[in-house]
Design an enzyme around this catalytic site. Structure first.
Site, PDB file in Angstrom:
ATOM      1  N   ASP A 163    -115.233 -38.756  44.282  1.00 27.37           N
ATOM      2  CA  ASP A 163    -116.131 -39.093  45.389  1.00 27.37           C
ATOM      3  C   ASP A 163    -117.111 -40.218  45.050  1.00 27.37           C
ATOM      4  O   ASP A 163    -117.711 -40.806  45.943  1.00 27.37           O
ATOM      5  CB  ASP A 163    -116.948 -37.860  45.813  1.00 27.37           C
ATOM      6  CG  ASP A 163    -116.081 -36.760  46.391  1.00 27.37           C
ATOM      7  OD1 ASP A 163    -114.917 -37.036  46.711  1.00 27.37           O
ATOM      8  OD2 ASP A 163    -116.573 -35.620  46.506  1.00 27.37           O
TER       9      ASP A 163
ATOM     10  N   THR B  59    -115.974 -37.783  39.217  1.00 25.28           N
ATOM     11  CA  THR B  59    -115.654 -37.312  40.559  1.00 25.28           C
ATOM     12  C   THR B  59    -114.969 -38.440  41.310  1.00 25.28           C
ATOM     13  O   THR B  59    -115.387 -39.604  41.204  1.00 25.28           O
ATOM     14  CB  THR B  59    -116.873 -36.850  41.391  1.00 25.28           C
ATOM     15  OG1 THR B  59    -116.475 -36.732  42.765  1.00 25.28           O
ATOM     16  CG2 THR B  59    -118.061 -37.784  41.318  1.00 25.28           C
TER      17      THR B  59
ATOM     18  N   GLY C 232    -113.764 -30.117  40.822  1.00 25.34           N
ATOM     19  CA  GLY C 232    -112.470 -30.663  41.241  1.00 25.34           C
ATOM     20  C   GLY C 232    -111.935 -31.583  40.159  1.00 25.34           C
ATOM     21  O   GLY C 232    -112.687 -32.383  39.608  1.00 25.34           O
TER      22      GLY C 232
ATOM     23  N   GLU D  99    -113.529 -36.854  55.263  1.00 29.26           N
ATOM     24  CA  GLU D  99    -113.441 -35.454  55.719  1.00 29.26           C
ATOM     25  C   GLU D  99    -114.791 -34.917  56.215  1.00 29.26           C
ATOM     26  O   GLU D  99    -114.849 -34.019  57.042  1.00 29.26           O
ATOM     27  CB  GLU D  99    -112.922 -34.559  54.582  1.00 29.26           C
ATOM     28  CG  GLU D  99    -113.819 -34.592  53.368  1.00 29.26           C
ATOM     29  CD  GLU D  99    -113.303 -33.794  52.178  1.00 29.26           C
ATOM     30  OE1 GLU D  99    -112.325 -33.049  52.317  1.00 29.26           O
ATOM     31  OE2 GLU D  99    -113.916 -33.925  51.106  1.00 29.26           O
TER      32      GLU D  99
ATOM     33  N   GLN E  62    -104.936 -37.521  46.442  1.00 24.94           N
ATOM     34  CA  GLN E  62    -105.924 -38.500  45.945  1.00 24.94           C
ATOM     35  C   GLN E  62    -106.448 -38.143  44.560  1.00 24.94           C
ATOM     36  O   GLN E  62    -107.042 -38.963  43.873  1.00 24.94           O
ATOM     37  CB  GLN E  62    -107.123 -38.573  46.912  1.00 24.94           C
ATOM     38  CG  GLN E  62    -106.787 -39.126  48.265  1.00 24.94           C
ATOM     39  CD  GLN E  62    -107.818 -38.715  49.300  1.00 24.94           C
ATOM     40  OE1 GLN E  62    -108.729 -39.474  49.608  1.00 24.94           O
ATOM     41  NE2 GLN E  62    -107.695 -37.523  49.851  1.00 24.94           N
TER      42      GLN E  62
ATOM     43  N   ARG F 292    -117.081 -35.517  50.917  1.00 19.98           N
ATOM     44  CA  ARG F 292    -117.822 -34.489  51.640  1.00 19.98           C
ATOM     45  C   ARG F 292    -119.092 -35.050  52.281  1.00 19.98           C
ATOM     46  O   ARG F 292    -119.316 -34.912  53.464  1.00 19.98           O
ATOM     47  CB  ARG F 292    -118.266 -33.459  50.607  1.00 19.98           C
ATOM     48  CG  ARG F 292    -117.748 -32.107  50.829  1.00 19.98           C
ATOM     49  CD  ARG F 292    -118.374 -31.195  49.803  1.00 19.98           C
ATOM     50  NE  ARG F 292    -117.371 -30.371  49.191  1.00 19.98           N
ATOM     51  CZ  ARG F 292    -117.305 -30.094  47.911  1.00 19.98           C
ATOM     52  NH1 ARG F 292    -118.199 -30.598  47.072  1.00 19.98           N
ATOM     53  NH2 ARG F 292    -116.374 -29.313  47.442  1.00 19.98           N
TER      54      ARG F 292
ATOM     55  N   MET G 124    -110.786 -37.867  51.298  1.00 17.13           N
ATOM     56  CA  MET G 124    -111.828 -36.972  50.778  1.00 17.13           C
ATOM     57  C   MET G 124    -113.192 -37.665  50.801  1.00 17.13           C
ATOM     58  O   MET G 124    -113.280 -38.888  50.887  1.00 17.13           O
ATOM     59  CB  MET G 124    -111.474 -36.495  49.380  1.00 17.13           C
ATOM     60  CG  MET G 124    -110.451 -35.364  49.408  1.00 17.13           C
ATOM     61  SD  MET G 124    -110.157 -34.665  47.776  1.00 17.13           S
ATOM     62  CE  MET G 124    -109.192 -33.213  48.222  1.00 17.13           C
TER      63      MET G 124
END
Ligand code: F6P
Length: 343
Positions: free
Chosen positions: A127, A125, A10, A221, A274, A171, A169
């Site tokens: 994340d 990332t 991503g 999410e 985002q 995961r 976001m």
């Protein structure tokens, strides 16, 4: 030396800042030549390249996305993938690779290094779930975007006496929800690491209304209710790394809240907003420093390493330290946010 550069997985703000620093330093400091590989590992796999020199990286520092393109291609899922990559690198005269990516892209880099490919990794990332580094670039930008959205949602929630559920976001790791939730003054933050009780969330919501304020619920999410149903999926289809597409927990939760409390609730899914646009100053700073240190590692022949932020220092750590295990939210840190739940 001829160095290949690729960006995989991503996209995230700051990728271009890394590419710029790698190339500028590589050309000026070490007299290296560069080859840009297109679309992550698909580039070396198919031998698709683009020009990459000082001219190509001019003006890209503030630009989001990646000038090299990205994909979630996994060469280990392709027939003869590793041999094809080795053959293409040899044919293009590429001596070393700088791979910029998250757990999947750098996971491939780890395995390729073990198979004899000279590779240095740069962790990215939104994340922030890569181990061994305090932060990945892209995260700060994503948190700021989510925080700004939460700020705006407070005022509309107040006007309508509504619950607003903000799906962000994340995961497996709730870093974006946690940081944006704290920064934006959310009244509940739900993360994948801690399954949540919907009745408890409803209690927080009602408590907040009793204080004459409207509640903002931030949910990752990948968050799951304890009462079952698992993660909310957009599609069960898996990508080349075995990931399903998540999405829908915001709507699911807003529906449950409305039903159980009788209060009006709406869900807002921030999604790819985002990941888009210009990086924050912090992400430009981090990405640039990662780039400078990555090309220095290449010059030293220090392959199989990933750049890592430790405090304010950039250190080189074995790739496997970054990719072996995801960095999840620490329960103690989550408990700090919980002080504000329902208040
Ligand atoms: O890995 C970064 C990330 O943004 C995750 O937070 C999210 O689950 C995923 O990528 C979305 O991927 P895609 O852009 O392929 O839908």
């Amino acid at each position: 030396m001829r160095v290949g550069v690729l960006t995989g997985g991503g996209d995230c703000p700051g990728l271009n800042a890394v590419i710029r620093a790698v190339v500028r330093r590589g050309v000026q400091g070490y007299d290296f030549e560069f080859v840009g590989f297109r679309d992550g590992w698909r580039g070396p796999l198919e031998g698709t390249t683009s020009e990459l020199g000082v001219a190509e990286v001019r003006g890209i520092l503030p630009r989001g996305g990646t000038i090299l393109g990205s994909s979630r291609t996994n060469p280990f899922q392709e027939e003869g993938g590793v041999e094809r990559i080795k053959a293409n690198l040899a044919q293009l005269g590429v001596d070393a690779l700088v791979a910029i990516g998250g757990e999947d892209t750098l996971g491939v880099a780890t395995r390729l290094h073990d198979l004899g490919v000279n590779v240095v990794g740069v962790p990215k990332t939104i994340d922030n779930d890569l181990s061994a580094t305090d932060f990945t670039f892209g995260f700060d930008t994503a948190v700021n975007i989510a925080m700004e959205a939460i700020d705006r949602l407070h005022t509309t929630a107040e006007s309508h006496h509504r619950v607003l559920v903000v799906e962000v976001m994340g995961r497996h790791a709730g870093w974006i929800a946690l940081h944006a939730g704290i920064a934006g003054g959310a009244n509940v933050v739900l993360i994948p690491e801690q399954p949540f009780d919907i009745d408890k969330v409803c209690e927080y919501v009602e408590n907040r209304f009793k204080k004459q304020y409207a509640p903002i619920v931030v949910v990752s999410e990948g968050a799951v209710p304890v009462e079952g149903g698992g993660m909310s999926l957009l599609t069960g289809q898996k990508d080349a790394f075995g990931h399903v597409r998540l999405g829908g927990i915001g709507d699911r939760l807003a529906g449950e809240i409305e039903q159980r409390t009788g209060k009006e609730a709406r869900a807002v899914v921030l999604g790819h907003v985002q990941r888009g646009g210009t990086p924050t100053a912090f992400d430009r700073w981090l990405a640039t420093r990662f780039g400078l240190h990555a090309i220095a590692a290449v010059a030293d022949g220090d392959f199989g390493k990933m750049m890592a932020l430790r405090g304010t220092r950039i250190e080189r750590v074995p790739l496997i330290d970054g990719t072996g295990e995801l960095k999840l939210v620490d329960p103690g840190e989550y408990a700090e946010a919980a002080v504000f739940f329902g208040n």
